[in-house]
Scaffold this motif. Structure first.
Motif, short mmCIF file in Angstrom:
data_model
loop_
_atom_site.label_atom_id
_atom_site.label_comp_id
_atom_site.label_asym_id
_atom_site.label_seq_id
_atom_site.Cartn_x
_atom_site.Cartn_y
_atom_site.Cartn_z
N PRO A 160 36.23 33.39 33.65
CA PRO A 160 35.73 34.72 34.04
C PRO A 160 36.82 35.75 34.31
O PRO A 160 36.52 36.93 34.48
N THR A 161 38.09 35.32 34.39
CA THR A 161 39.19 36.26 34.62
C THR A 161 40.10 36.40 33.41
O THR A 161 41.09 37.15 33.47
N ALA A 162 39.78 35.68 32.33
CA ALA A 162 40.60 35.69 31.10
C ALA A 162 42.04 35.30 31.39
O ALA A 162 42.98 35.90 30.88
N ARG A 163 42.21 34.28 32.24
CA ARG A 163 43.54 33.75 32.52
C ARG A 163 43.60 32.30 32.03
O ARG A 163 42.65 31.55 32.17
N LEU A 164 44.75 31.94 31.46
CA LEU A 164 44.93 30.57 31.01
C LEU A 164 45.26 29.68 32.20
O LEU A 164 45.81 30.13 33.20
N PRO A 165 44.96 28.39 32.09
CA PRO A 165 45.16 27.49 33.24
C PRO A 165 46.56 26.91 33.30
O PRO A 165 47.26 26.80 32.29
N VAL A 166 46.96 26.51 34.49
CA VAL A 166 48.21 25.77 34.66
C VAL A 166 48.07 24.37 34.06
O VAL A 166 48.99 23.87 33.41
N THR A 173 37.62 36.88 44.98
CA THR A 173 38.71 36.10 44.39
C THR A 173 38.85 36.39 42.91
O THR A 173 39.97 36.60 42.40
N LEU A 174 37.71 36.42 42.19
CA LEU A 174 37.76 36.77 40.77
C LEU A 174 38.32 38.17 40.57
O LEU A 174 39.14 38.40 39.66
N GLY A 175 37.89 39.12 41.41
CA GLY A 175 38.38 40.49 41.28
C GLY A 175 39.89 40.56 41.51
O GLY A 175 40.59 41.31 40.82
N TYR A 176 40.39 39.80 42.47
CA TYR A 176 41.82 39.80 42.74
C TYR A 176 42.59 39.25 41.54
O TYR A 176 43.62 39.81 41.14
N LEU A 177 42.12 38.17 40.96
CA LEU A 177 42.82 37.58 39.81
C LEU A 177 42.82 38.53 38.62
O LEU A 177 43.81 38.61 37.88
N ARG A 178 41.74 39.29 38.46
CA ARG A 178 41.67 40.23 37.32
C ARG A 178 42.62 41.41 37.50
O ARG A 178 43.21 41.89 36.52
#
Length: 551
Positions: free
Chosen positions: A465-471, A437-442
């Motif tokens: 861990p994916t350097a994505r901001l949250p909703v 899941t983490l790999g997919y988000l990255r």
């Protein structure tokens, strides 16, 4: 028949008063065994026991560290990583994101993110291990300077390592132990060195602790006692000591103010204070029974033995030790109160007391070595008992899995996660599914894509861990936020989803949530996801749904 006992052990090492061997047996054989035992114990109390204790500490740390650096993040670390990354992206804490914790750990993650990248999980664990090593170095240095030997410091450190290295992933790298550690390092610095530089360093340490967690201020009375007892400040009657305390407090206040400059530069101080005020009515709330249970839990047999040891040391030890005993007695009271005054009970609130008890072990061991007239063999037993009383192994230590040290090293060198869930980690989802899941988000989402974490089982870290901001613009960007406090409702989270155009949802549809104390079905959220998102990928029970493009 009573034998005249020659002096052995500590007297031979130049420490007074010497230890005398007690009665020998009537036979020559028993006398020989007794003399041999005491001679060995006396030899052991010199450099060998320090080497053994220090070597054990270093070995435990070396075996633990590679695996520790390979651990994933618990949700608390994810929260602070997201706050730091958001701030760097122009989304400000306390104003654009609901948050009510002090900014110290946000600073930690911001510095680490700028140095090593936002998606790397090991730097915060490396920083935590560095702070742990710093505490170890400080307690041994303090022991040599204040107690005359390194052995008490090594014993105290061993007591704390026995506790800390047995913690699982939910209780490590936590702000409460960082805050208490800096406060205690301030106290030890003041006692070990009378120089102005040491005083300035101590002021900085306490300011760092306060910036991370305000409860560090509980240790201020102990710090002021240490200032009053410093040789360099005892130049007159009362006023010089008062002036020294005032000067030190001014330095502490100046450092603390400097640490809040980043908030002031972004005009966030008012928002920070507003959030603190709101948290008083929206967060926490202890029951009397919880507070009582926590207090009783801090009265274990080992803890009581150390509390009693401090009282006996105050009554019977040489008066020159009283300033030390008073300072650490006050620090022990502060650490005991630490868990009781926090608005919400967490297991990691135990850490400050365990830290102080480790120093208490060193203090009692140092006083015993210099003051007690007992056989050398009894002194060795006392040292071991003190170290044992000061520790508390909270669970199966990862040192039962030494082969994982090599696995951790290989994973770190390859820059990948371990192939199996490491010891000490209790992720509720299959390890392989979570990593995929983490790999997919990255790799399959843009850097600007927001992530909504709707997983309900212990809310694993996704955004950090994916350097994505949250909703969700909240301190803890998951469903945990809804039961941790009353800032928002499910309807608010539905609104955040409705407004998030470039976003994905990570969830496990239909899963039951044992981790959610409210046991809510969150039907409105589920309906919003099904209305605005469509399935994009699935990894075991974890699904990633992407936003439906309008038009």
């Amino acid at each position: 028949m009573r034998a005249n006992a020659p002096l052995h052990g500590l007297t031979e090492l130049g420490l007074q008063p010497g230890l005398r061997i007690g009665e020998a047996g009537d036979s020559e054989k028993s006398r020989g065994w007794g003399l041999s035992l005491e001679a060995f114990a006396g030899w052991l109390l010199g450099t060998p026991l320090s080497v053994i204790a220090g070597g054990t500490c270093l070995l435990l740390f070396a075996v633990w560290l590679p695996l520790y650096l390979a651990w994933p993040w618990w949700s608390d670390l994810d929260a602070y990583a997201v706050l730091a990354h958001s701030w760097d992206s122009g989304v400000r804490p306390y104003r654009d994101i609901f948050a009510y914790n002090f900014p110290g750990q946000i600073y930690e993650f911001w510095i680490l993110g700028k140095l090593f990248g936002w998606a790397r999980t090991w730097p915060i664990y490396a920083l935590d291990a560095t702070i742990l090593a710093g505490f170890g170095g400080t307690i041994v240095w303090w022991s040599r300077r204040v107690l005359g030997r390194a052995l008490p410091g090594w014993l105290g450190l061993l007591a704390f390592l026995g506790y800390y290295l047995s913690l699982d992933w939910t209780n490590v790298a936590q702000r409460d132990w960082h805050a208490a550690c800096f406060a205690l390092m301030a106290l030890m610095s003041l006692q070990a060195s009378p120089t102005r530089r040491a005083g300035a360093v101590a002021a900085l340490f306490l300011a760092l602790g306060f910036c991370i967690r305000p409860y560090a201020i509980l240790f201020l009375p102990a710090v002021l006692v240490a200032i009053a007892g410093r040789p360099g400040d005892a130049r007159g009657a009362g006023s010089p000591g008062i002036r020294a305390s005032a000067a030190w407090l001014a330095a502490f206040a100046a450092f603390a103010a400097l640490l809040f400059v980043p908030l002031a530069a972004d005009r966030l101080v008012g928002d920070f204070l507003r959030m603190l005020d709101m948290a008083r009515s929206h967060y926490g709330g202890r029951s009397v029974s919880t507070t009582f249970r926590n207090a009783m839990g801090q009265l274990s047999c080992g803890n009581l033995a150390i509390y009693l040891g401090l009282v006996l040391a105050w009554q019977r030890a040489d008066r020159r030790y009283r300033p030390l005993i008073l300072a650490w007695g006050l620090a022990t009271v502060a650490a005991f109160a630490y868990r009781l005054v926090a608005p919400f009970d967490h297991l990691y609130l135990r850490h400050p007391l365990r830290l102080v008890l480790a120093v208490d072990v060193a203090l009692l061991a140092g006083i015993a070595l210099r003051s007690l007239e007992i056989p050398a063999s009894a002194m060795v037993c006392l040292m071991l008992l003190l170290a044992g009383a000061g520790t508390a192994i909270s669970g199966p230590t990862i040192h039962w899995y030494p082969h994982w040290t090599a696995k951790g090293i290989r994973a770190l060198r390859a820059g990948v996660a371990p192939d199996r869930m490491p010891p000490g980690v209790t992720l509720s989802y299959p390890w392989h599914d979570y990593q995929e899941t983490l790999g997919y988000l990255r790799t399959n989402t843009a850097a600007t894509t927001r992530v909504a974490n709707l997983l309900r089982e212990r809310s694993p870290a996704l955004c950090g861990p994916t350097a994505r901001l949250p909703v969700f613009p909240v301190d803890t960007p998951s469903l945990d936020w809804l039961w941790l406090n009353s800032f928002h409702t499910e309807a608010d989270f539905v609104g955040f989803l409705e407004q998030a155009d470039d976003s994905v949802v990570v969830w496990a549809p239909g899963e039951a949530a044992w981790h959610d104390p409210l046991e809510k079905p969150y039907e409105s959220l589920a309906q919003a996801v099904r209305r605005r998102y469509r399935p994009a990928a699935r990894f075991g029970g974890i699904e990633v749904w992407t936003r439906i493009r309008q038009g």
